[in-house]
Enzyme design. Sequence first.
Site, PDB file in Angstrom:
ATOM      1  N   GLY A 284       0.837  -1.195   0.000  1.00 43.65           N
ATOM      2  CA  GLY A 284       0.000   0.000   0.000  1.00 43.65           C
ATOM      3  C   GLY A 284       0.869   1.240   0.000  1.00 43.65           C
ATOM      4  N   GLY A 285       0.230   2.375   0.075  1.00 46.94           N
ATOM      5  CA  GLY A 285       0.934   3.648   0.085  1.00 46.94           C
ATOM      6  C   GLY A 285       1.487   3.985   1.459  1.00 46.94           C
TER       7      GLY A 285
ATOM      8  N   ALA B 226      13.551  -5.650  11.294  1.00 45.58           N
ATOM      9  CA  ALA B 226      13.614  -4.318  10.694  1.00 45.58           C
ATOM     10  C   ALA B 226      14.792  -4.231   9.739  1.00 45.58           C
ATOM     11  CB  ALA B 226      13.742  -3.256  11.786  1.00 45.58           C
TER      12      ALA B 226
ATOM     13  N   HIS C 181      10.071   2.968  18.425  1.00 45.67           N
ATOM     14  CA  HIS C 181       9.236   1.950  17.788  1.00 45.67           C
ATOM     15  C   HIS C 181       9.367   0.606  18.500  1.00 45.67           C
ATOM     16  CE1 HIS C 181       7.575   4.160  14.450  1.00 45.67           C
ATOM     17  NE2 HIS C 181       8.776   4.586  14.073  1.00 45.67           N
TER      18      HIS C 181
END
Length: 176
Positions: A10-11, A35, A51
Amino acid sequence: MGKKIILITGGQRSGKSSYAQKLALQWSKNPVYLATSRVWDEEYRERIRRHQEDRGPQWTNIEEEKYLSRHSLPQRVIVIDCLTLWSTNFFFDLNSDIDLSLSALKTEFDKFTAQEATFIFVTNELGMGGVADNLLQRRFTDLQGWMNQYVAQQANEVIFMVSGIPVKIKTFVDSQ
């Protein structure tokens, strides 16, 4: 458990990573977050730390810029965030050579996904925003589009995120 590959695309800011993390937590009490980003500067290092903290202690956090297959994670649920940053690392290290980068990415993807685990890959749909006026950006968009296609072909499921809403575009059919 077997092997399962899910691609979430997706964007930017479409909810891909959040959705990937929710899926992982549905399937495992202690998922892995792999990550692929490089640490560009101290601000970025702090962003990564926040995060990790936000995900909580149930996550096993691994930082790996390129060689995902270094990590043996059989029978685990793994969120790989993200293919775009991972592709960037190969693209720049291989002097923006699309053919070499794509070959290296496919080889490393195949090695990593040879183990029996649940892989949840997050990626960006870069080609939906028009054609860039910058040659380097156009070349990278091509590379990323081809890598996304490769992963989608291998995937059991592909989910397209639109404004936080998951739209399944390829669904796993269990033959059992």
